[in-house]
Design an enzyme around this catalytic site. Structure first.
Site, PDB file in Angstrom:
ATOM      1  N   LYS A   1       4.786 -20.044  38.388  1.00  0.00           N
ATOM      2  CA  LYS A   1       3.724 -19.412  37.603  1.00  0.00           C
ATOM      3  C   LYS A   1       3.950 -17.906  37.710  1.00  0.00           C
ATOM      4  CE  LYS A   1      -0.035 -19.643  35.089  1.00  0.00           C
ATOM      5  NZ  LYS A   1      -0.088 -20.253  33.740  1.00  0.00           N
TER       6      LYS A   1
ATOM      7  N   ASP B   1       2.239 -24.765  33.765  1.00  0.00           N
ATOM      8  CA  ASP B   1       1.409 -25.388  32.724  1.00  0.00           C
ATOM      9  C   ASP B   1       2.287 -25.972  31.619  1.00  0.00           C
ATOM     10  OD1 ASP B   1       2.106 -22.762  32.119  1.00  0.00           O
ATOM     11  OD2 ASP B   1       0.192 -22.240  31.183  1.00  0.00           O
TER      12      ASP B   1
END
Ligand code: IPM
Ligand code: MG
Length: 356
Positions: A187, A219
């Site tokens: 991330k 994600d």
């Protein structure tokens, strides 16, 4: 040479399944010696701690640990330090088992058991390499504290360069034995610790020019896993993202009840356990799928005991059983199919033994 195995049945379906897995190992005619150890809820009940010292010492002295599962509602109310899961985390840390290998492969006869369309998952064969002894699971400071009469909870996501480098090397190595593609998941658009992750993985790549490397944000990786999972060969990621993505990847293959894992240290010792948990809701009813633990035992034969032939035999036997239409409840097709027979835990293990 005798292979020394510490068997930790644990709680719930872990304890229920383990005797059947040992029966499978017994049919292989290998020189295996078994010792048993306690961990998790059973250890709390007997010794007042989820990881008794003798269990950790026996684990360190063994070639491999074969583990069922730990945890259950009985112990859920305990403070964090005394929960069964702490025993598992302590064992992983105590053995320095930093490299968690979670393969997600679809046995062809189970294509219908996946929640995705069969064409999206047919032939799926990916491997998640999860860092297991660092990151937010172990980072300090951590806790819940008083903040002017209101509570404040906090954890710390931390990775050193050395920790990232060693897991990256394992992942590049494994990719080299497969389709030579590695996806690193982070991330890095938000978290500094994962910016470092991306930088170090990229640096290590210089030593593995034959491996194709790409990076995904977590994600996006979660989305790609359920959109087009066959694009992946090996995924390498940190402890928390690996925990989450490996459950999702496992489900692509039809059931959490099918997925094994290996957690290796630098000496080749390993903890071998199913990805599923102790499933207290179904424990003791002879319905749990023993295949994830049987396949974990196969990984143990391959990665820690140098018995690759025996590992191949076990995996082939599992495939035969599935081809024969034998299914536990969790891998039954949604709509009844011809030639499929539902069995319990014991009969599934018997079928594998028969196939062997
Ligand atoms: C896993 C489990 C464990 C983890 C729990 C039981 C502590 O979910 O092995 O994936 O989060 O690592
Ligand atoms: Mg998990």
């Amino acid at each position: 040479m005798t292979h020394r195995i510490l068997v930790i049945p644990g709680d719930g379906i872990g304890a229920e399944v383990m005797p059947h897995v040992l029966r499978v190992l017994d049919t292989l005619d290998l020189d295996l010696s078994f010792e048993s150890g306690e961990l998790g809820g059973v250890a709390i009940d007997r010794f007042g701690t989820p990881l008794p010292t003798p269990t950790l010492e026996a684990a360190r002295a063994s070639d491999a640990v074969l583990l069922g599962a730990v945890g259950g509602p009985k112990w859920d109310g305990l403070p964090m330090e005394h929960r069964p899961e702490k025993g598992l985390l302590g064992l992983r840390a105590g053995l320095d088992a930093f490299a968690n290998l979670r393969p997600a492969m679809l046995f062809a006869p189970l294509a219908d058991a996946s929640s995705l369309r069969p064409e999206l998952v047919a032939g799926l064969d990916m491997l998640i390499v999860r860092e297991l002894t660092g990151g937010i699971y172990f980072g300090e400071p951590r806790g819940v504290e008083d903040d002017n009469g209101r509570r404040r909870g906090f954890n710390t996501d931390v990775y050193t360069e050395d920790e990232i480098e060693r897991i990256a090397r394992v992942a590049f190595d494994l990719a080299g034995k497969r389709a030579a593609r590695l996806t690193s998941v982070d991330k890095a658009n938000v978290l500094e610790v994962t910016q470092l992750w991306r930088t170090v993985v990229t640096e290590v790549h210089a030593d593995f020019p034959n491996i194709e490397l790409d990076h995904l944000y977590v994600d996006n990786a979660a989305m790609q896993l359920v959109r087009a999972p066959k694009q992946f060969d090996v995924i390498v990621t940190g402890n928390l993202f690996g925990d989450i993505l490996s459950d999702a990847a496992a489900m692509l293959t039809g059931s959490l009840g099918m997925l094994p894992s290996a957690s290796l240290n630098a000496k080749g010792q390993g903890i071998y356990e199913p990805v599923h948990g102790s499933a207290p809701d179904i424990a003791g009813r002879n319905v749990a799928n023993p295949l994830a633990t049987i396949l974990s035992a196969a990984m143990m034969l391959r990665y820690s005991l140098g018995e690759a032939d025996a590992a191949d035999r076990v995996e082939a036997a599992v495939n035969t059983v599935l081809e024969d239409g034998i299914r536990t409840a969790d891998i039954m097709p949604a709509e009844g199919a011809d030639g499929v027979r539902k069995v319990g835990t014991e009969a599934m293990a018997d079928a594998v033994i028969g196939a062997l």
